[in-house]
Enzyme design. Sequence first.
Site, mmCIF file in Angstrom:
data_model
loop_
_atom_site.group_PDB
_atom_site.id
_atom_site.type_symbol
_atom_site.label_atom_id
_atom_site.label_comp_id
_atom_site.label_asym_id
_atom_site.label_seq_id
_atom_site.Cartn_x
_atom_site.Cartn_y
_atom_site.Cartn_z
ATOM 1 N N CYS A 44 23.285 -4.348 -8.838
ATOM 2 C CA CYS A 44 23.495 -3.165 -9.682
ATOM 3 C C CYS A 44 22.469 -3.065 -10.813
ATOM 4 O O CYS A 44 21.969 -4.075 -11.298
ATOM 5 C CB CYS A 44 24.870 -3.229 -10.312
ATOM 6 S SG CYS A 44 26.191 -3.400 -9.122
ATOM 7 N N ARG A 85 16.187 -3.117 -6.844
ATOM 8 C CA ARG A 85 17.196 -4.165 -6.943
ATOM 9 C C ARG A 85 18.197 -4.106 -5.789
ATOM 10 O O ARG A 85 18.936 -5.052 -5.565
ATOM 11 C CB ARG A 85 17.966 -4.015 -8.267
ATOM 12 C CG ARG A 85 17.131 -4.301 -9.480
ATOM 13 C CD ARG A 85 17.837 -3.869 -10.735
ATOM 14 N NE ARG A 85 18.990 -4.689 -11.065
ATOM 15 C CZ ARG A 85 19.010 -5.624 -12.007
ATOM 16 N NH1 ARG A 85 17.936 -5.864 -12.711
ATOM 17 N NH2 ARG A 85 20.097 -6.322 -12.265
ATOM 18 N N TRP A 131 25.720 -1.722 -6.263
ATOM 19 C CA TRP A 131 25.628 -2.509 -5.028
ATOM 20 C C TRP A 131 27.033 -3.042 -4.827
ATOM 21 O O TRP A 131 27.489 -3.895 -5.597
ATOM 22 C CB TRP A 131 24.635 -3.639 -5.247
ATOM 23 C CG TRP A 131 24.089 -4.288 -4.023
ATOM 24 C CD1 TRP A 131 23.075 -3.818 -3.240
ATOM 25 C CD2 TRP A 131 24.467 -5.546 -3.459
ATOM 26 N NE1 TRP A 131 22.806 -4.717 -2.221
ATOM 27 C CE2 TRP A 131 23.647 -5.781 -2.330
ATOM 28 C CE3 TRP A 131 25.424 -6.512 -3.782
ATOM 29 C CZ2 TRP A 131 23.748 -6.925 -1.546
ATOM 30 C CZ3 TRP A 131 25.520 -7.649 -2.994
ATOM 31 C CH2 TRP A 131 24.693 -7.839 -1.886
ATOM 32 N N ASN A 184 27.616 -4.065 -14.946
ATOM 33 C CA ASN A 184 27.078 -5.016 -13.964
ATOM 34 C C ASN A 184 27.842 -6.317 -14.135
ATOM 35 O O ASN A 184 28.121 -6.719 -15.264
ATOM 36 C CB ASN A 184 25.604 -5.322 -14.235
ATOM 37 C CG ASN A 184 24.694 -4.216 -13.778
ATOM 38 O OD1 ASN A 184 25.151 -3.198 -13.286
ATOM 39 N ND2 ASN A 184 23.396 -4.417 -13.947
ATOM 40 N N GLY A 185 28.124 -6.982 -13.034
ATOM 41 C CA GLY A 185 28.830 -8.265 -13.112
ATOM 42 C C GLY A 185 30.159 -8.182 -12.392
ATOM 43 O O GLY A 185 30.406 -7.248 -11.618
ATOM 44 N N GLU A 195 9.051 -20.511 5.149
ATOM 45 C CA GLU A 195 8.838 -19.242 4.443
ATOM 46 C C GLU A 195 8.436 -18.134 5.423
ATOM 47 O O GLU A 195 8.898 -16.997 5.313
ATOM 48 C CB GLU A 195 7.788 -19.443 3.331
ATOM 49 C CG GLU A 195 7.351 -18.186 2.593
ATOM 50 C CD GLU A 195 8.479 -17.395 1.943
ATOM 51 O OE1 GLU A 195 9.620 -17.858 1.928
ATOM 52 O OE2 GLU A 195 8.202 -16.271 1.487
ATOM 53 N N LYS A 245 10.602 -14.769 5.900
ATOM 54 C CA LYS A 245 10.057 -13.413 5.731
ATOM 55 C C LYS A 245 10.379 -12.573 6.953
ATOM 56 O O LYS A 245 10.793 -11.430 6.841
ATOM 57 C CB LYS A 245 8.527 -13.441 5.550
ATOM 58 C CG LYS A 245 7.987 -13.855 4.214
ATOM 59 C CD LYS A 245 8.165 -12.855 3.108
ATOM 60 C CE LYS A 245 9.451 -13.035 2.360
ATOM 61 N NZ LYS A 245 9.539 -14.092 1.380
ATOM 62 N N GLU A 305 14.200 -11.677 7.121
ATOM 63 C CA GLU A 305 14.787 -10.797 6.106
ATOM 64 C C GLU A 305 14.288 -9.352 6.191
ATOM 65 O O GLU A 305 15.037 -8.440 5.881
ATOM 66 C CB GLU A 305 14.672 -11.368 4.688
ATOM 67 C CG GLU A 305 13.314 -11.401 4.074
ATOM 68 C CD GLU A 305 13.332 -11.931 2.626
ATOM 69 O OE1 GLU A 305 14.334 -11.809 1.922
ATOM 70 O OE2 GLU A 305 12.285 -12.457 2.216
ATOM 71 N N HIS A 336 14.269 -33.660 19.123
ATOM 72 C CA HIS A 336 15.632 -34.109 18.815
ATOM 73 C C HIS A 336 16.655 -32.995 19.004
ATOM 74 O O HIS A 336 17.777 -33.105 18.530
ATOM 75 C CB HIS A 336 15.676 -34.681 17.399
ATOM 76 C CG HIS A 336 14.732 -35.817 17.215
ATOM 77 N ND1 HIS A 336 14.943 -37.055 17.798
ATOM 78 C CD2 HIS A 336 13.532 -35.899 16.583
ATOM 79 C CE1 HIS A 336 13.929 -37.843 17.508
ATOM 80 N NE2 HIS A 336 13.048 -37.165 16.773
ATOM 81 N N LYS A 347 17.366 -7.647 -4.582
ATOM 82 C CA LYS A 347 16.229 -8.354 -5.163
ATOM 83 C C LYS A 347 16.693 -9.445 -6.124
ATOM 84 O O LYS A 347 16.156 -10.541 -6.136
ATOM 85 C CB LYS A 347 15.333 -7.353 -5.887
ATOM 86 C CG LYS A 347 14.078 -7.961 -6.491
ATOM 87 C CD LYS A 347 13.150 -8.504 -5.425
ATOM 88 C CE LYS A 347 11.892 -9.122 -5.994
ATOM 89 N NZ LYS A 347 11.203 -9.949 -4.965
HETATM 90 C C1 AGP Z 1 12.754 -13.764 -0.944
HETATM 91 O O1 AGP Z 1 11.994 -13.065 -0.032
HETATM 92 C C2 AGP Z 1 14.185 -13.497 -0.874
HETATM 93 N N1 AGP Z 1 14.471 -12.137 -1.097
HETATM 94 C C3 AGP Z 1 15.110 -14.462 -1.581
HETATM 95 O O2 AGP Z 1 15.212 -15.566 -0.753
HETATM 96 C C4 AGP Z 1 14.741 -14.932 -3.009
HETATM 97 O O3 AGP Z 1 13.608 -15.745 -2.963
HETATM 98 C C5 AGP Z 1 15.929 -15.689 -3.614
HETATM 99 O O4 AGP Z 1 17.019 -14.828 -3.709
HETATM 100 C C6 AGP Z 1 15.617 -16.291 -4.964
HETATM 101 O O5 AGP Z 1 15.338 -15.304 -5.903
HETATM 102 P P1 AGP Z 1 14.712 -15.659 -7.306
HETATM 103 O O6 AGP Z 1 13.354 -16.222 -7.061
HETATM 104 O O7 AGP Z 1 14.675 -14.364 -8.034
HETATM 105 O O8 AGP Z 1 15.592 -16.677 -7.957
#
Ligand code: AGP
Length: 608
Positions: free
Chosen positions: A2, A27, A74, A100-101, A481, A485, A488, A504, A603
Amino acid sequence: MCGIIGYVGKKEALPILLQGLRRLEYRGYDSAGVAIANKGKICRVKSVGRIDKLTEKTKGKNLAGSLGIAHTRWATHGGVTEANAHPHTSCGDKITLVHNGIIENYQEIKEKLGAKHKFVSDTDSEVVAHLIESCYDGDLRAAVEKALADVRGTYGIAVMSNDEPDKIIIARLGSPIVIGMGQDEYFVASDPTPLLPHTKEMVFLDDGELAEITDKGVKTYSLEKQKAVKKEVETIDWDEAKAQKQGHPHFMLKEISEQPHVLQDAIRGRYDVEEGTAHLGGLNLTEEQMRKVNRVVFIACGTASYAAMIGKYAFERLAGISTEVDVSSEFRYRDPVVDKNTLVFAVSQSGETLDTLAALREAKRRGAQVRGIVNSIGSTIARETDGGTYIHAGPELAVASTKAYTNMTAIMLLYALQFGRLRGVSLGTGKKLIKALLEIPAKIESVLEQSDEIKKLAKKYSKYEAFLYLGRGVNFPVALEGSHKLKEISYIHSEAYPAGEMKHGVNALLSEDFPVFAIATKNQLYEKMLSNIEEVKARKSKIIILANEGDDKVANLANDVIYIPETMELLEPLLNTIPLQIFAYHMAVLLGRDVDRPRNLAKSVTVE
Ligand code: AGP
């Protein structure tokens, strides 16, 4: 998650609030709304879906006025409906708020308020509007203070009242809220990004603080001490242009392409070529204290945790310090063993990730030294750690982190070098590492130039439903990573494994339908990696190999090869991750995904 935006001043609030909402889109949200005070009446418009839809709905409505609040939601408590969108009001619309929260005791409060309060949404937030109304006795600030004393949970709120249409009251506990300081005008937001077009002068509320904002000024108070507190105005030196797409089709592509440049921002002034070392002043430890550190723990989530794994390799190799990476959501609920000689780094792009915040608090409680490696200036993690380093990636608005990952990695390498030079890394090695690091931006540029080639590759492989990423040593986190990517943003299933672990269990998955992306650049594990790739080839999987320019051995093993420049082993992740980001990006575009705002993700993850 949010987002909040608010305005108090002399201009028309609506365009400012709508522009602010657009800047909060990154966000992640599913509905939005706006409320503006006009001649003692507050007019509200809400909508499910995009800001464009909300903008359409505001046309022809009585939304003139120069004081207002707005929100992107959100969904957490209650589905994605217009009724559940913010702003919420109390009965008779006396109180309007955005929140928010999460209010943990909202059911309890609802019951206490009784049947005379009519609730029209399923949200926890609406309950707070009613609670404030029940405390209201002609003084909005006093009512908010009184109401918040009964609330359990987290909040960043902005509140207006029909009876006092010249002010906004904001308060914070666990969910950030920032005031933008203008000339006879003030802004409110859940993070600095939407405020950048208006001002760089900002006041960050701390937990347990409240502010009363009119066009005459801002008064800040401590909720606990029930008295005024003085707050410093901080200057945020982020460039507003960096929060725009600047001609790129997506923020993610723009952020990928910014990496050569922002990497320089991260390291500038933080290394010493003559001494072959780094100087990260924010560490706030004397050399003697640094020598006493006998353990390093990185706490982080998602991409930040993969960057931290590279930090682990660097700290162990250069500084000889035992290093662990802990996913924050696990660390916070274990009984982590740390003491005053343990240095804990909280690593986070947003600086607001709730699990990382809780984990750092736990580490502090247990007596560790806690520092931050953070991108967002003034964020909660940056404020709650006893020092650390901003990574200077600038605003990162695509949900998928790219440039922040690169800059986090670079900062961790510099920290490892700084510790290493106190513990036996030679001047020569230190100089060599810095020299190699300074060459990385140009090498990233050359990888970026291959974007069209990588796009062709993405096209060829976009029909597959699952991928496997393999790496060893420093390239294992790179594989993690790359896989992260891909899943996601393209929603394609993928796994990442240390290549030596395949036999294994994972070998059982290999087949013609399961392409493998293998990272085989020339480091100490290169030969071993090639043997692992042979094993994959024997099981008929298609193989894409990431190899160094001039490597002609890999061509026989691979169906496709991406060639990239060589660098020192510890620096390889800074280069090797880039083609994987580009590959994931093109896959997502080809599959028609919402690249910058992938489904079900936000985000800034400010809830558990
Ligand atoms: C990254 O591509 C992701 N969206 C997610 O894993 C992100 O890295 C994670 O939520 C941590 O976020 P931060 O770095 O803002 O703490």
